[in-house]
Scaffold this motif. Structure first.
Motif, PDB file in Angstrom:
ATOM      1  N   HIS A 111       0.839  -1.195   0.000  1.00 16.99           N
ATOM      2  CA  HIS A 111       0.000   0.000   0.000  1.00 16.99           C
ATOM      3  C   HIS A 111       0.874   1.245   0.000  1.00 16.99           C
ATOM      4  O   HIS A 111       1.806   1.360   0.809  1.00 16.99           O
ATOM      5  N   CYS A 112       0.547   2.183  -0.898  1.00 15.84           N
ATOM      6  CA  CYS A 112       1.295   3.435  -0.999  1.00 15.84           C
ATOM      7  C   CYS A 112       0.329   4.600  -1.182  1.00 15.84           C
ATOM      8  O   CYS A 112      -0.666   4.484  -1.903  1.00 15.84           O
ATOM      9  N   LEU A 113       0.640   5.709  -0.549  1.00 15.85           N
ATOM     10  CA  LEU A 113      -0.147   6.931  -0.685  1.00 15.85           C
ATOM     11  C   LEU A 113       0.455   7.806  -1.771  1.00 15.85           C
ATOM     12  O   LEU A 113       1.681   7.893  -1.905  1.00 15.85           O
ATOM     13  N   ALA A 114      -0.414   8.449  -2.528  1.00 11.67           N
ATOM     14  CA  ALA A 114       0.032   9.430  -3.522  1.00 11.67           C
ATOM     15  C   ALA A 114      -0.846  10.668  -3.387  1.00 11.67           C
ATOM     16  O   ALA A 114      -2.068  10.557  -3.291  1.00 11.67           O
ATOM     17  N   PHE A 115      -0.211  11.837  -3.346  1.00 17.43           N
ATOM     18  CA  PHE A 115      -0.918  13.106  -3.245  1.00 17.43           C
ATOM     19  C   PHE A 115      -0.594  13.950  -4.467  1.00 17.43           C
ATOM     20  O   PHE A 115       0.559  13.965  -4.933  1.00 17.43           O
ATOM     21  N   PHE A 116      -1.596  14.679  -4.945  1.00 19.83           N
ATOM     22  CA  PHE A 116      -1.418  15.493  -6.144  1.00 19.83           C
ATOM     23  C   PHE A 116      -1.821  16.938  -5.880  1.00 19.83           C
ATOM     24  O   PHE A 116      -2.590  17.229  -4.964  1.00 19.83           O
ATOM     25  N   GLU A 117      -1.295  17.829  -6.714  1.00 18.10           N
ATOM     26  CA  GLU A 117      -1.553  19.257  -6.512  1.00 18.10           C
ATOM     27  C   GLU A 117      -2.974  19.639  -6.886  1.00 18.10           C
ATOM     28  O   GLU A 117      -3.583  20.486  -6.236  1.00 18.10           O
ATOM     29  N   THR A 118      -3.506  19.022  -7.941  1.00 19.17           N
ATOM     30  CA  THR A 118      -4.820  19.410  -8.438  1.00 19.17           C
ATOM     31  C   THR A 118      -5.714  18.191  -8.661  1.00 19.17           C
ATOM     32  O   THR A 118      -5.220  17.065  -8.835  1.00 19.17           O
TER      33      THR A 118
ATOM     34  N   MET B 174       4.502  13.245 -12.281  1.00 25.21           N
ATOM     35  CA  MET B 174       3.307  14.083 -12.206  1.00 25.21           C
ATOM     36  C   MET B 174       3.417  15.137 -11.108  1.00 25.21           C
ATOM     37  O   MET B 174       2.426  15.773 -10.746  1.00 25.21           O
ATOM     38  N   ASN B 175       4.631  15.325 -10.583  1.00 21.75           N
ATOM     39  CA  ASN B 175       4.906  16.306  -9.527  1.00 21.75           C
ATOM     40  C   ASN B 175       4.109  16.006  -8.258  1.00 21.75           C
ATOM     41  O   ASN B 175       3.749  16.910  -7.499  1.00 21.75           O
ATOM     42  N   GLY B 176       3.848  14.723  -8.030  1.00 28.18           N
ATOM     43  CA  GLY B 176       3.114  14.342  -6.844  1.00 28.18           C
ATOM     44  C   GLY B 176       4.030  13.976  -5.687  1.00 28.18           C
ATOM     45  O   GLY B 176       5.254  14.118  -5.755  1.00 28.18           O
ATOM     46  N   ILE B 177       3.418  13.533  -4.619  1.00 24.55           N
ATOM     47  CA  ILE B 177       4.120  13.076  -3.419  1.00 24.55           C
ATOM     48  C   ILE B 177       3.811  11.591  -3.255  1.00 24.55           C
ATOM     49  O   ILE B 177       2.645  11.192  -3.266  1.00 24.55           O
TER      50      ILE B 177
ATOM     51  N   ASN C 178       2.548  28.434   4.196  1.00 23.69           N
ATOM     52  CA  ASN C 178       1.109  28.359   3.950  1.00 23.69           C
ATOM     53  C   ASN C 178       0.791  26.935   3.499  1.00 23.69           C
ATOM     54  O   ASN C 178       1.674  26.077   3.463  1.00 23.69           O
ATOM     55  N   ASP C 179      -0.480  26.685   3.165  1.00 15.88           N
ATOM     56  CA  ASP C 179      -0.860  25.319   2.834  1.00 15.88           C
ATOM     57  C   ASP C 179      -0.804  24.995   1.342  1.00 15.88           C
ATOM     58  O   ASP C 179      -1.408  24.014   0.897  1.00 15.88           O
ATOM     59  N   ASP C 180      -0.068  25.784   0.567  1.00 15.60           N
ATOM     60  CA  ASP C 180       0.104  25.474  -0.851  1.00 15.60           C
ATOM     61  C   ASP C 180       0.829  24.139  -1.018  1.00 15.60           C
ATOM     62  O   ASP C 180       1.650  23.750  -0.180  1.00 15.60           O
ATOM     63  N   PHE C 181       0.542  23.471  -2.122  1.00 14.12           N
ATOM     64  CA  PHE C 181       1.135  22.156  -2.364  1.00 14.12           C
ATOM     65  C   PHE C 181       2.656  22.230  -2.403  1.00 14.12           C
ATOM     66  O   PHE C 181       3.337  21.334  -1.869  1.00 14.12           O
TER      67      PHE C 181
ATOM     68  N   LYS D 103       5.335  20.072  -0.191  1.00 17.87           N
ATOM     69  CA  LYS D 103       6.446  19.311  -0.770  1.00 17.87           C
ATOM     70  C   LYS D 103       7.777  19.744  -0.159  1.00 17.87           C
ATOM     71  O   LYS D 103       8.643  18.896   0.115  1.00 17.87           O
ATOM     72  N   MET D 104       7.935  21.022   0.058  1.00 18.17           N
ATOM     73  CA  MET D 104       9.175  21.516   0.667  1.00 18.17           C
ATOM     74  C   MET D 104       9.335  20.992   2.091  1.00 18.17           C
ATOM     75  O   MET D 104      10.444  20.674   2.526  1.00 18.17           O
ATOM     76  N   ALA D 105       8.231  20.895   2.817  1.00 23.85           N
ATOM     77  CA  ALA D 105       8.294  20.357   4.178  1.00 23.85           C
ATOM     78  C   ALA D 105       8.737  18.901   4.159  1.00 23.85           C
ATOM     79  O   ALA D 105       9.568  18.478   4.970  1.00 23.85           O
ATOM     80  N   PHE D 106       8.210  18.134   3.215  1.00 23.94           N
ATOM     81  CA  PHE D 106       8.591  16.729   3.096  1.00 23.94           C
ATOM     82  C   PHE D 106      10.077  16.600   2.763  1.00 23.94           C
ATOM     83  O   PHE D 106      10.738  15.649   3.199  1.00 23.94           O
ATOM     84  N   ALA D 107      10.580  17.570   1.993  1.00 19.02           N
ATOM     85  CA  ALA D 107      11.990  17.538   1.603  1.00 19.02           C
ATOM     86  C   ALA D 107      12.880  18.300   2.573  1.00 19.02           C
ATOM     87  O   ALA D 107      14.101  18.354   2.373  1.00 19.02           O
ATOM     88  N   ALA D 108      12.293  18.889   3.610  1.00 19.29           N
ATOM     89  CA  ALA D 108      13.030  19.685   4.602  1.00 19.29           C
ATOM     90  C   ALA D 108      13.843  20.783   3.932  1.00 19.29           C
ATOM     91  O   ALA D 108      15.023  20.984   4.225  1.00 19.29           O
ATOM     92  N   GLU D 109      13.195  21.535   3.050  1.00 13.49           N
ATOM     93  CA  GLU D 109      13.849  22.604   2.298  1.00 13.49           C
ATOM     94  C   GLU D 109      13.460  23.982   2.831  1.00 13.49           C
ATOM     95  O   GLU D 109      12.316  24.199   3.240  1.00 13.49           O
TER      96      GLU D 109
END
Length: 248
Positions: A77-84, A147-150, A225-228, A232-238
């Protein structure tokens, strides 16, 4: 920077294993009550409720990530999140191309209804959504990345349908943005048992299948803010963004 409370793993009534009370409008009501800022909708092998969930979330002031919990060929099982929603819809087409020819037996596995905001059933998905797709783990991760997802292997601590249980390790070349642990697991104990997870961002979600479980496991983010892109930056610690804390 601000802190945001996120539940990255929530199922709707569409998932056959979810309670029939998991209607989109009720999920949003509970998320508001739990003071959740970011909510990811992750039905099994389907993004069909993402459009409605995003609309309801926007009305309620909650950022809803259109997402999915896929089952790969390895039954991971894997989660995928998308911007739109549009991107999630494209991924839905990919799911349809790789779905198995296994009909749902709702008397055994549960109902798979697509509903509207008033909880009216529009139709039912006829193939079994908890089945494994023909996409393998690496292929799925690559597609989501393109697809620029997570992409996040789900509940890696579980004894079944998890990356560690089914493969026994985390492949070095796998394009993942984080790993998810179950809401009740002790992170430090898991880290001692599986030290390789220290190389990855770790999130925790509720994996809610019933209303009362929404927000029972969550992750705190430190972002602008809560923008996608911020997520993504939080996940990458950027750039100072980060996954700040895990809660259960």
């Amino acid at each position: 920077m601000r802190t945001f409370k996120a539940d990255f793993h929530v199922h709707t009534v569409l998932s056959p294993c979810a309670s029939l009370d998991m209607a989109p409008v009720k999920i949003i009501e509970k998320a508001v009550a739990e003071k959740i800022d970011i909510l990811a909708i992750t039905d099994h092998n389907s993004t069909l409720h993402c459009k409605l969930m995003c609309k309801l979330g926007k009305e309620a002031g909650i950022k809803v990530l259109p997402g999915v919990e896929i089952t790969t060929k390895e039954e991971v099982h894997c989660l995928a999140f998308f911007e739109t929603v549009e991107t999630a819809n494209i991924f839905q087409q990919i799911i349809e191309k790789h779905k198995p020819d296994i009909p749902n037996r709702k008397e055994i596995f549960g109902y798979q209804p697509v509903v509207d905001r008033d909880e009216n059933i529009l139709y039912e998905v006829d193939w079994l959504l908890i089945s494994a797709l023909s996409l393998n783990l690496g292929e799925a991760a690559e597609i989501v990345s393109m697809m620029n997802g997570i992409f996040v292997p789900a509940h890696i601590d579980r004894p079944s349908n998890s990356l560690l249980a089914n493969l026994g390790f985390i492949p070095d070349n796998l394009k993942i943005d984080a790993v998810e642990i179950s809401k009740s697991i002790d992170f430090n104990a898991l880290l001692m048992k599986t030290p390789e997870i220290a190389r990855y961002t770790v999130i925790r979600g509720s994996d809610a299948h019933c209303i009362e479980d929404i927000g029972s496991g969550f992750t705190m983010l430190y972002i602008e803010n809560d923008d996608f892109d911020e997520i993504k930056m939080a996940f990458a610690a950027e750039a100072g963004r980060k996954v700040m804390a895990l809660k259960k």
